[in-house]
Design an enzyme around this catalytic site. Structure first.
Site, mmCIF file in Angstrom:
data_model
loop_
_atom_site.group_PDB
_atom_site.id
_atom_site.type_symbol
_atom_site.label_atom_id
_atom_site.label_comp_id
_atom_site.label_asym_id
_atom_site.label_seq_id
_atom_site.Cartn_x
_atom_site.Cartn_y
_atom_site.Cartn_z
ATOM 1 N N HIS A 16 44.124 40.544 39.544
ATOM 2 C CA HIS A 16 43.446 39.251 39.361
ATOM 3 C C HIS A 16 44.085 38.174 40.244
ATOM 4 O O HIS A 16 43.388 37.388 40.892
ATOM 5 C CB HIS A 16 43.569 38.783 37.900
ATOM 6 N N ARG A 89 36.391 46.743 42.575
ATOM 7 C CA ARG A 89 37.389 47.789 42.776
ATOM 8 C C ARG A 89 36.766 49.114 43.192
ATOM 9 O O ARG A 89 37.326 49.863 43.963
ATOM 10 C CB ARG A 89 38.184 48.024 41.483
ATOM 11 N N SER A 127 43.254 45.365 33.348
ATOM 12 C CA SER A 127 43.974 44.941 32.136
ATOM 13 C C SER A 127 44.075 46.118 31.169
ATOM 14 O O SER A 127 45.100 46.298 30.501
ATOM 15 C CB SER A 127 43.241 43.780 31.457
HETATM 16 N N1 LIG Z 1 42.614 45.060 40.566
HETATM 17 C C1 LIG Z 1 41.578 44.272 40.776
HETATM 18 N N2 LIG Z 1 41.130 44.033 42.040
HETATM 19 C C2 LIG Z 1 40.044 43.264 42.239
HETATM 20 N N3 LIG Z 1 39.331 42.673 41.267
HETATM 21 C C3 LIG Z 1 39.728 42.868 40.009
HETATM 22 C C4 LIG Z 1 40.863 43.660 39.692
HETATM 23 N N4 LIG Z 1 41.008 43.672 38.340
HETATM 24 C C5 LIG Z 1 40.002 42.928 37.845
HETATM 25 N N5 LIG Z 1 39.234 42.443 38.832
HETATM 26 C C6 LIG Z 1 38.050 41.601 38.706
HETATM 27 O O1 LIG Z 1 38.373 40.473 37.927
HETATM 28 C C7 LIG Z 1 37.233 40.036 37.191
HETATM 29 C C8 LIG Z 1 37.597 39.877 35.725
HETATM 30 O O2 LIG Z 1 37.871 41.135 35.232
HETATM 31 P P1 LIG Z 1 38.439 41.490 33.797
HETATM 32 O O3 LIG Z 1 38.998 40.287 33.137
HETATM 33 O O4 LIG Z 1 37.425 42.317 33.105
HETATM 34 O O5 LIG Z 1 39.683 42.407 34.196
HETATM 35 P P2 LIG Z 1 39.811 43.975 34.084
HETATM 36 O O6 LIG Z 1 41.080 44.299 34.762
HETATM 37 O O7 LIG Z 1 38.564 44.630 34.556
HETATM 38 O O8 LIG Z 1 39.998 44.128 32.512
HETATM 39 P P3 LIG Z 1 39.359 45.193 31.509
HETATM 40 O O9 LIG Z 1 40.097 46.460 31.724
HETATM 41 O O10 LIG Z 1 39.620 44.558 30.180
HETATM 42 O O11 LIG Z 1 37.888 45.278 31.841
HETATM 43 C C9 LIG Z 1 36.155 41.084 37.479
HETATM 44 O O12 LIG Z 1 35.342 40.607 38.546
HETATM 45 C C10 LIG Z 1 36.930 42.292 37.942
HETATM 46 O O13 LIG Z 1 36.175 43.130 38.783
HETATM 47 MG MG LIG Z 2 36.732 44.424 33.383
#
Ligand SMILES: Nc1ncnc2c1ncn2[C@@H]1O[C@H](COP(=O)(O)OP(=O)(O)OP(=O)(O)O)[C@@H](O)[C@H]1O
Ligand SMILES: [Mg+2]
Ligand SMILES: CC(C)(COP(=O)(O)O)[C@@H](O)C(=O)NCCC(=O)NCCS
Length: 192
Positions: A16, A89, A127
């Site tokens: 993030h 991703r 996450s």
């Molecule tokens: N490692 C990453 N690289 C690029 N974008 C990311 C990454 N992790 C999350 N995002 C993006 O951040 C935004 C918010 O995602 P979110 O809060 O759902 O996080 P997540 O890591 O996907 O969590 P969860 O596992 O709970 O779904 C989304 O657009 C997601 O694609």
């Molecule tokens: Mg997510």
């Protein structure tokens, strides 16, 4: 242009943060917006997440942090933002994100969704992955900022694995709400 970066951020990861940092170089202002979602049972409260994100982004003067409920496009309009920033991703993200972008377009033609491709080193990172590793006693030091790692370890009743033990956790231990039974946490076995 003002961009909203909406999401759950439960908790914020280095993936993030990478999107936020790169977004902050592209847009005049980036607002990281945590959804207040009564349908989800998060590990961290919205208030804890806001504080966590604030601490991780304080080096970025054009990034602010907020929470919202309801429709993201309505929140974006309220903030006079023109862009929804999202990260991609994998193909699995793409399907959901495209559907979301199209849905949002039907709600407001004025707001564009802009996708940033994940940086290679974070393409696996979510996450959920962080929480799963910590739940089973693994180290997440390489996946989240140090103070978030401390918060996570406290949630799972683990000893701190952070190399610098003086690092302050965002939230006092007694304010951390663990959604898991502490008895479930497996003590971490440090490798040699
Ligand atoms: N490692 C990453 N690289 C690029 N974008 C990311 C990454 N992790 C999350 N995002 C993006 O951040 C935004 C918010 O995602 P979110 O809060 O759902 O996080 P997540 O890591 O996907 O969590 P969860 O596992 O709970 O779904 C989304 O657009 C997601 O694609
Ligand atoms: Mg997510
Ligand atoms: C918060 C989020 C961006 C998804 O976040 P997430 O990637 O953390 O799951 C999405 O669920 C959302 O925009 N929710 C608010 C309700 C809404 O606007 N729905 C219409 C678009 S699908």
């Amino acid at each position: 242009m003002i961009a909203i970066y909406p999401g759950s951020f439960d908790p914020i990861t280095l993936g993030h943060l990478d999107i936020i940092e790169r977004g902050s170089r592209l847009f005049k202002q980036v607002i990281v917006a945590v959804l207040r979602n009564p349908n989800k049972t998060p590990l961290f409260t919205v208030e804890q997440r806001l504080l966590q994100i604030q601490l991780c982004t304080q080096h970025l003067p054009n990034v602010s942090v907020d929470s919202f409920h309801g429709l993201t496009v309505e929140y974006a309009q309220m903030q006079q933002a023109q862009v929804l920033l999202r990260g991609l991703r994998a193909v699995s993200d793409f399907e959901i994100e495209l559907q979301m972008a199209h849905t949002n377009k039907t709600l407001s033609t004025q707001i564009e969704t802009v996708f940033l491709a994940t940086s290679n080193e974070y393409s696996f990172l979510s996450s959920s992955v962080v929480k799963e590793i910590a739940r089973f006693g693994g180290s997440v030091d390489h996946l989240v900022p140090p103070h978030i790692a401390l918060d996570i370890y406290k949630c799972y009743n683990q000893k701190s694995l952070v190399s610098n033990p003086t690092t302050m956790a965002v939230t006092p231990p007694d304010e951390i709400i663990s959604m898991e039974s502490p008895k479930m946490a497996v003590p971490h076995q440090p490798s040699e």
